[in-house]
Write a protein that holds these residues in place. Structure first.
Motif, PDB file in Angstrom:
ATOM      1  N   ALA A 110      64.653  24.034  23.918  1.00 19.46           N
ATOM      2  CA  ALA A 110      63.499  24.695  24.184  1.00 19.46           C
ATOM      3  C   ALA A 110      62.317  23.922  24.757  1.00 19.46           C
ATOM      4  O   ALA A 110      61.386  24.283  25.495  1.00 19.46           O
ATOM      5  N   GLY A 111      62.193  22.603  24.429  1.00 12.15           N
ATOM      6  CA  GLY A 111      61.391  21.693  25.086  1.00 12.15           C
ATOM      7  C   GLY A 111      59.953  21.745  24.428  1.00 12.15           C
ATOM      8  O   GLY A 111      59.753  22.276  23.259  1.00 12.15           O
ATOM      9  N   ASN A 112      58.790  21.302  25.204  1.00 16.31           N
ATOM     10  CA  ASN A 112      57.705  21.223  24.853  1.00 16.31           C
ATOM     11  C   ASN A 112      57.497  20.678  23.326  1.00 16.31           C
ATOM     12  O   ASN A 112      56.472  21.171  22.484  1.00 16.31           O
ATOM     13  N   LEU A 113      58.088  19.851  23.089  1.00 13.74           N
ATOM     14  CA  LEU A 113      58.161  19.039  21.627  1.00 13.74           C
ATOM     15  C   LEU A 113      57.220  18.279  21.414  1.00 13.74           C
ATOM     16  O   LEU A 113      56.520  18.401  20.173  1.00 13.74           O
ATOM     17  N   ALA A 114      56.161  17.778  22.153  1.00 10.95           N
ATOM     18  CA  ALA A 114      55.152  16.875  22.002  1.00 10.95           C
ATOM     19  C   ALA A 114      53.875  17.354  21.350  1.00 10.95           C
ATOM     20  O   ALA A 114      53.314  17.051  20.813  1.00 10.95           O
ATOM     21  N   SER A 115      54.084  18.916  21.663  1.00 13.74           N
ATOM     22  CA  SER A 115      52.769  19.668  21.140  1.00 13.74           C
ATOM     23  C   SER A 115      53.031  19.966  19.799  1.00 13.74           C
ATOM     24  O   SER A 115      52.180  20.448  18.981  1.00 13.74           O
ATOM     25  N   LYS A 116      54.123  19.796  19.265  1.00 13.42           N
ATOM     26  CA  LYS A 116      54.525  20.196  17.976  1.00 13.42           C
ATOM     27  C   LYS A 116      54.608  19.186  17.071  1.00 13.42           C
ATOM     28  O   LYS A 116      54.878  19.223  15.684  1.00 13.42           O
ATOM     29  N   PHE A 117      55.317  18.159  17.621  1.00  7.86           N
ATOM     30  CA  PHE A 117      55.612  16.889  16.704  1.00  7.86           C
ATOM     31  C   PHE A 117      54.991  15.605  17.228  1.00  7.86           C
ATOM     32  O   PHE A 117      55.009  15.168  18.512  1.00  7.86           O
ATOM     33  N   ASP A 118      55.001  14.610  16.092  1.00  7.55           N
ATOM     34  CA  ASP A 118      54.537  13.280  16.383  1.00  7.55           C
ATOM     35  C   ASP A 118      55.989  12.359  16.496  1.00  7.55           C
ATOM     36  O   ASP A 118      55.802  11.527  17.372  1.00  7.55           O
ATOM     37  N   VAL A 119      56.898  13.013  15.659  1.00  7.00           N
ATOM     38  CA  VAL A 119      58.081  12.007  15.824  1.00  7.00           C
ATOM     39  C   VAL A 119      59.078  12.978  15.505  1.00  7.00           C
ATOM     40  O   VAL A 119      59.377  13.848  14.803  1.00  7.00           O
ATOM     41  N   ILE A 120      60.393  12.599  16.005  1.00 11.22           N
ATOM     42  CA  ILE A 120      61.796  13.126  15.886  1.00 11.22           C
ATOM     43  C   ILE A 120      62.756  12.122  15.537  1.00 11.22           C
ATOM     44  O   ILE A 120      62.741  11.090  16.201  1.00 11.22           O
ATOM     45  N   LEU A 121      63.273  12.674  14.328  1.00 11.56           N
ATOM     46  CA  LEU A 121      64.290  11.906  13.623  1.00 11.56           C
ATOM     47  C   LEU A 121      65.682  12.181  13.778  1.00 11.56           C
ATOM     48  O   LEU A 121      65.857  13.118  13.447  1.00 11.56           O
ATOM     49  N   PHE A 122      66.530  11.386  14.373  1.00 10.21           N
ATOM     50  CA  PHE A 122      67.860  11.561  14.117  1.00 10.21           C
ATOM     51  C   PHE A 122      68.682  10.710  13.454  1.00 10.21           C
ATOM     52  O   PHE A 122      68.712   9.427  13.124  1.00 10.21           O
ATOM     53  N   ALA A 123      69.476  11.163  12.280  1.00  9.95           N
ATOM     54  CA  ALA A 123      70.191  10.541  11.283  1.00  9.95           C
ATOM     55  C   ALA A 123      71.552   9.996  12.005  1.00  9.95           C
ATOM     56  O   ALA A 123      71.537  10.309  13.183  1.00  9.95           O
ATOM     57  N   SER A 124      72.050   9.228  11.271  1.00 16.01           N
ATOM     58  CA  SER A 124      73.164   8.403  12.057  1.00 16.01           C
ATOM     59  C   SER A 124      73.974   9.574  12.375  1.00 16.01           C
ATOM     60  O   SER A 124      74.612  10.401  11.820  1.00 16.01           O
ATOM     61  N   GLN A 125      74.660   9.443  13.871  1.00 11.60           N
ATOM     62  CA  GLN A 125      75.589  10.441  14.495  1.00 11.60           C
ATOM     63  C   GLN A 125      76.003   9.971  15.885  1.00 11.60           C
ATOM     64  O   GLN A 125      75.036   9.244  16.431  1.00 11.60           O
ATOM     65  N   SER A 126      77.256   9.967  15.937  1.00  5.31           N
ATOM     66  CA  SER A 126      77.477   9.487  17.564  1.00  5.31           C
ATOM     67  C   SER A 126      76.963  10.167  18.513  1.00  5.31           C
ATOM     68  O   SER A 126      76.824  11.433  18.244  1.00  5.31           O
ATOM     69  N   LYS A 127      76.908   9.583  19.483  1.00  4.87           N
ATOM     70  CA  LYS A 127      76.146  10.029  20.860  1.00  4.87           C
ATOM     71  C   LYS A 127      77.248  11.196  21.241  1.00  4.87           C
ATOM     72  O   LYS A 127      76.678  12.312  21.542  1.00  4.87           O
TER      73      LYS A 127
END
Ligand SMILES: [Zn+2]
Length: 899
Positions: free
Chosen positions: A697-714
Motif C-alpha cells: 500500500a506504500g506511504n510507509l514513511a509517514s507511519k514508520f521510522d524503521v521497517i525490520l525484516f527477520a531472516s528470510q530468503s529474497k
C-alpha cells in the motif's frame, strides 16, 4: 436368625462400596463414545478442549489418574500434566517423588540406602506429546492410552501401573493444538485441505519451541523443565514426534552419529536399549518401515529430550511419518532393493518447502533397501492418521513394558551416573567455572544463572575473596562446581563445541548436521566465565532461585556546590552496555511528557569525576519536576543502575524518540520473525506487524521510522507461497510493488533493517553498493551450519554503541559482505567485521577463509534514509545476548537526531 443375617448382609454391602470407589464414580466413556468417532478416523480430530475435558473426566472417574494444570500456555490455554499409576503408588506419591530427588542428588545416599529406595520405588517416566502441533497424532492417541490405563482390569495393565509412574503431558504446545485443529477444520473438504497454516503454531517460536530447552524463553519450555529438573527427575523422557511422509514410517532410537562427548556412554546405552524394545514391539506386531540409527543424532543440545541426556536420563525420540494432519496420503509404490538414499535432515513437515502439489500422490519411496536397522522398508501405499496412532500406541506400551521390566536397572543406572558425575567433577577437567562479578552486561549473567538453576544446576556465590588456579577472585564471584550430578549439562553449555564433521572427498559437500553445531552460552551471551582446573577452597553460599540484579538509583559520591539538583537540571546516566538499559530507554521515551529528554552521548566525555564512553545514555530533566523517584522506579523495574549525576554533560548528543517500528510478517510462518517479535516485546519496543498488503500500500514513511525484516530468503520475501492449494489471501509475497514501496520508504528517510538472509532482498531491491560474497559459494567450498564466530565491532559509531570491540556472533549459513565502490550518493561503512584469521569460536566451519576480513554488519546511507544489514543471527532463538544491542541500536537510531 433372618434379621441378623440381613444386617450382616447390609454391612457387607456397604463395606464393598467403601472399597470400590470406581463404583461411586461415573464410568469413563471410551474415546469413541465420547467423541462420536473412533480416534484417528480420516478427517476427524478431537479438539484441545475436548482432550482436556476427557483427561479431567479420567481423573474424576479413575483412582489411577491424577490431573493437574501447570502454568497456562502462552495464549492462555490449559497445560495439563497427568500422573498415572496404581492407586497404591498414587497414595504415596510424595515419597516416590522424594526418592527420585535423592537418586538425582545422591551426595549422601549410600549404595545400600539407594538399593532400599530402588527396591520399593516405581520407575518414574515422562512422555510428552505434540510439541510440534502439526505432528498431531500423539495427542489424539493419548485419549485411547489414558482410557485403557484408567479402566482396564487386567494383569498386564495392573503390572505396568504397579511398576511405573507415568507423567503424561497430552500436549506441550496446547496453543498449537488449538491453532492447527481450527485451521484444519476450516479447510477440510475444501480445495485448500492440504494448505499449511500461514502462521506459526506457537505464538512466537513455531517449530523452534523444541529448540528452547536450555534458554527457556517460553512458558511451555519452562513447564517441561520444571517437571524434569525441579519436581520429578524422571528416569526416562520420551518425546513423540512425526516426520516427513515419504520414507520410513517410524524412527525409534538408537540415534545416529556423531556422539557428543558430554553424554555418558551409559545414557546412550540405556536409551538405545529402550529404543530397541520399541523396535522389537513394532516388528513383532508386523509393522512396516521401522527405522533406527539414522538421521537423528547424539550431538545437539536444544531440544527437550536431548537435555535429558546431559542430566543422566534416558532421552527418547520417536518420529512417525505424517499424514496431512488428518487427511490420508497416497504414495506410489516402489520395489524392494532400491539403493539407500538419505532423506533430508529434519522432522518438520514445513521445513522442506513443498514445491510439489500436495494434492497429488507422493512419488514412490527412494530407499527400499532392507538392512539391519530398516529390515522391512516402507514401499508406499496409503498412510492415515489411524496408522500413526497405532504405531504410537505400540511404542508407548513398549516403553511402559520396558520401564516395568528394567525398573531397578534404570534407577540404579541413574543413581550411579549421578555419583559418577560428582566424582568426575572432583577430579577436574574442569574443577569449576567462575563468573567474576564485574561483567559487560550483568543482566546476561543473571539470565544464564537463572536458566542453569531451573535446569537443576547447583550454583554458589562466594561471600569473601578467595584464590583459585593461583589468581585472586573478589567476593561476589559466582562458582559453579563441576562436582555435581548434572555436570555434563553445564559443562556442555559453557565450553566450546568441536563438531566432528566427517571428512569428505574433494568436491563433495559435507553432510548437514541435524541442527546447529555450537551453542556455548558464555560466548553467545558475552559473559566472562573462567575455567578453573585445580581444586580450591572458598566459602560458598547456594544461590537458588536466581533473581535478577537489584536495580536502583545510585547517588554520585561527590556532591557539588553549584546545586544543580536544586535547579532540577541534573542528569542521569545509564550504561549502554546493559541490554536492559534498552527497556529503560523505551519506558522513559514512552512516558516522557516533556519532563525530561533522553540522549546518547555522541563521543567519550567527562562529567564531574566520571569518564564515560560514546553511547552512554543520558537523561536530562527539563526542570518541571524532580525526577529522582521516577528514575528509581525505572531502575528497579528494569534491574539496572541509574546514576544521579550532579554535573552538566558537555558532549554532542543524539536525541532519542520512541521509534515507530514496522515488523514484516510473511504468510510463510517464519520462525525468525516470531523470535524477533518476542525479543521486541521482551525489551519493550512497540511495533506494528506489517503484512504484504500493508507494505504494498506504500506511504510507509509517514507511519514508520524503521521497517525490520527477520531472516528470510529474497525469493521467499518476494514470492511467498504460490501454490493454488493455498488460500488466495495467503499466497504470494511482497512482489515488485512491495519492493518498490520499501525502496521509496528508505529514499524518503526511513531506516530498513535486515537480519541475516534478508540482506539479499535489500541489496537487490535497492541496488546497494554491497555484495554478499557467500551468495553463490557451494557447500563444498564454504559451509557453516550454526556456529559461534568472532567479530570486531566499531563501538564509536551509534550502531555499535555499548558493544565490546571484540565479541561473538551467531552464524548460520549467513551472508558476509564486501562494500563495493559507491557510484551514487550512496555510501556504505562497516560496523562489524570478521577477523583476518579463522573466526571459529564454537561449532564447525568449512572454508573459514571465505570470511576473512569480510563485513558482518553494514550501514548504508540511501537517499535520505539508511539500510542496516545485520549479516548474522543477532537474535538467534533469543540466545545471543552479546549481539541484541546491534539490533536495538539500529531501531533507536532510526528515530534519533544529532544535536
Ligand atoms: Zn517434531
Amino acid at each position: 436368625m433372618p434379621t441378623r443375617r440381613l444386617t450382616r448382609a447390609f454391612v457387607l454391602f456397604f463395606a464393598a462400596l467403601a472399597f470400590a470407589p470406581s463404583a461411586l464414580a461415573q464410568a469413563l466413556p471410551t474415546p469413541e463414545q465420547y467423541l462420536g468417532f473412533r480416534v484417528g478416523t480420516d478427517k476427524k480430530l478431537a479438539t484441545w478442549p475436548q482432550v482436556v475435558a476427557y483427561m479431567q473426566m479420567a481423573a474424576r472417574s479413575s483412582d489411577r489418574v491424577r490431573y493437574e494444570e501447570l502454568a497456562k500456555s502462552t495464549m492462555g490455554h490449559p497445560f495439563p500434566l497427568l500422573t498415572i499409576s496404581s492407586p497404591a503408588n498414587l497414595a504415596r506419591l510424595d515419597d516416590i517423588r522424594a526418592a527420585q530427588r535423592q537418586l538425582a542428588y545422591p551426595y549422601s545416599l549410600s549404595p545400600q540406602d539407594a538399593e532400599s529406595l530402588i527396591a520399593k520405588n516405581p520407575a518414574v517416566i515422562l512422555i510428552t506429546l505434540t510439541i510440534h502441533a502439526s505432528e498431531i497424532g500423539s495427542t489424539q492417541m493419548s485419549l485411547e492410552l489414558v482410557h485403557r490405563l484408567a479402566t482396564e482390569q487386567s494383569p498386564y495393565i495392573e503390572n505396568l501401573l504397579n511398576n511405573v509412574v507415568l507423567l503424561l503431558a497430552p500436549s506441550v504446545n496446547p496453543d498449537g493444538q488449538v491453532l492447527i485443529v481450527d485451521w484444519y477444520n476450516k479447510n477440510v473438504g475444501t480445495e485448500f485441505e492440504s494448505s499449511s497454516m500461514p502462521w506459526l503454531y506457537h505464538k512466537y517460536v513455531g517449530h523452534d519451541n523444541n529448540r528452547d530447552s536450555f534458554m527457556l524463553t517460553q512458558v511451555e519450555t519452562r513447564n517441561v523443565t520444571k517437571i524434569l529438573y525441579k519436581d520429578w527427575f524422571p528416569l526416562v523422557f520420551l518425546d513423540e514426534h512425526q516426520m516427513g511422509s515419504s520414507g520410513a514410517r517410524i524412527f525409534v532410537p538408537p540415534f545416529d552419529d556423531p556422539v557428543n562427548p558430554n553424554i555418558d556412554p551409559a545414557v546412550l546405552a540405556v536409551s538405545n536399549l529402550l529404543g530397541m524394545r520399541m523396535f522389537t514391539a513394532l516388528n513383532a506386531a508386523g509393522y512396516e518401515g521401522v527405522l533406527y540409527g539414522e538421521r537423528f543424532t547424539w550431538w545437539w543440545q536444544g531440544s527437550a529430550k536431548n537435555g535429558a541426556w546431559y542430566h543422566n536420563m534416558a532421552g527418547l525420540l520417536t518420529e512417525v511419518a505424517s499424514a496431512r494432519i488428518a487427511s490420508p496420503i497416497e504414495q506410489q509404490r516402489a520395489p524392494l532393493f532400491q539403493t539407500a538414499q538419505r532423506e533430508a535432515v529434519g522432522d518438520a513437515p514445513g521445513e522442506t518447502a513443498s514445491a510439489t502439489d500436495p494434492r497429488r500422490p507422493l512419488a514412490a519411496p527412494t530407499d527400499t533397501w532392507p538392512r539391519t536397522n530398516y529390515p522391512r522398508p516402507w514401499l508406499g501405499g496409503t498412510w492415515r492418521l489411524r496408522d500413526i496412532i497405532d504405531y504410537e500406541l505400540t511404542i508407548t506400551y513398549a516403553l511402559l513394558e520396558g520401564a516395568t521390566a528394567d525398573r531397578a536397572m534404570l534407577q540404579r543406572n541413574f543413581y550411579n551416573l549421578n555419583r559418577k558425575a560428582i566424582a568426575a567433577g572432583k577430579k577436574g577437567d574442569p574443577f569449576a567455572y567462575l563468573i567474576p562479578p564485574l561483567q559487560h552486561d550483568p543482566g546476561a549473567v543473571a539470565k544464564l544463572l537463572e536458566v542453569l538453576d531451573l535446569a537443576g544446576i547447583e550454583i554458589y556465590r562466594a561471600p569473601a575473596a578467595f584464590t583459585a588456579d593461583g589468581k585472586e577472585y573478589v567476593s561476589g564471584s559466582i562458582v559453579i562446581p563441576m562436582a555435581q550430578p548434572f555436570r555434563n549439562y553445564v559443562k556442555d553449555l559453557l565450553e566450546p563445541q568441536k563438531y566432528p564433521m566427517k571428512p569428505t572427498a574433494p568436491g563433495q559437500a559435507p553432510e548437514r548436521p541435524y541442527d546447529v553445531t555450537g551453542w556455548t552460552l558464555r560466548l553467545q551471551m558475552g559473559i566472562n566465565a573462567v575455567k578453573i582446573e585445580k581444586p580450591f577452597t572458598a566459602q560458598l553460599d547456594r544461590v537458588s532461585p536466581v533473581v535478577p540484579p537489584d536495580g536502583g538509583l545510585l547517588a554520585q559520591a561527590v556532591s557539588d556546590e553549584r546545586g544543580l539538583r536544586k535547579s532540577r537540571r541534573a542528569t542521569y546516566i545509564l550504561a549502554h552496555e546493559w541490554n536492559a538499559s534498552a527497556v529503560a530507554v523505551n519506558r522513559l521515551l514512552r512516558d516522557a511528557r516533556g519532563e525530561y529528554e533522553v540522549f546518547w552521548a555522541a563521543g567519550d566525555f567527562r562529567s564531574g569525576t566520571g569518564d564515560y564512553p560514546a553511547g552512554t545514555i543520558v537523561v536530562r530533566g527539563t526542570g518541571t519536576r524532580d525526577l529522582d523517584s521516577l528514575m528509581e522506579k525505572v531502575a528497579r523495574g528494569t534491574h539496572i543502575s541509574i546514576l544521579q549525576n550532579e554535573y552538566e554533560v558537555n558532549a554532542e548528543l543524539w536525541k532519542l524518540r520512541l521509534p515507530r517500528i514496522g515488523l514484516y510478517q510473511p504468510w510463510t510462518a517464519n520462525m525468525d520473525e516470531g523470535w524477533t517479535r518476542w525479543l521486541l516485546e521482551q525489551y519493550d519496543f512497540p511495533y506494528t506487524t506489517l503484512h504484504n498488503d500493508d507494505i504494498r500500500a506504500g506511504n510507509l514513511a509517514s507511519k514508520f521510522d524503521v521497517i525490520l525484516f527477520a531472516s528470510q530468503s529474497k525469493n521467499s520475501i518476494l514470492n511467498g507461497n504460490r501454490g493454488v492449494w493455498n488460500r488466495p489471501e495467503y499466497r504470494g509475497g511482497l512482489g515488485e510493488e512491495g519492493s518498490k514501496a520499501i525502496e521509496e520508504f528508505v529514499r524518503s528517510g526511513g531506516t530498513l533493517v535486515t537480519l541475516d538472509a534478508a540482506a539479499d532482498f535489500a541489496i537487490d531491491a535497492l541496488g546497494l553498493p554491497v555484495r554478499n560474497t557467500l551468495r553463490d559459494v557451494p557447500r563444498d567450498k564454504f559451509f557453516c551450519p550454526g556456529a559461534i564466530l568472532e567479530i570486531f565491532v566499531d563501538n564509536q559509531t551509534p550502531l555499535g554503541y555499548g558493544m565490546p570491540s571484540r565479541t561473538s556472533a551467531y552464524f548460520l549459513n549467513s551472508p558476509a559482505f564486501e562494500l563495493t565502490a559507491p557510484f551514487t550518493t550512496t555510501s556504505a561503512r562497516a560496523i562489524a567485521r570478521y577477523p583476518a584469521t579463522n573466526p571459529l569460536q564454537s561449532g564447525w566451519i568449512g572454508g573459514p577463509e571465505f570470511l576473512y576480513d569480510r563485513v558482518a554488519v553494514a550501514d548504508v546511507t540511501y537517499g535520505k534514509g539508511r539500510v542496516v544489514l545485520i549479516g548474522f543471527r543477532a537474535q538467534f532463538r533469543a540466545q545471543p545476548h552479546a549481539t541484541f544491542k546491534l539490533l536495538f541500536n539500529a531501531l533507536h537510531l532510526s528515530a534519533a537526531t544529532l544535536r
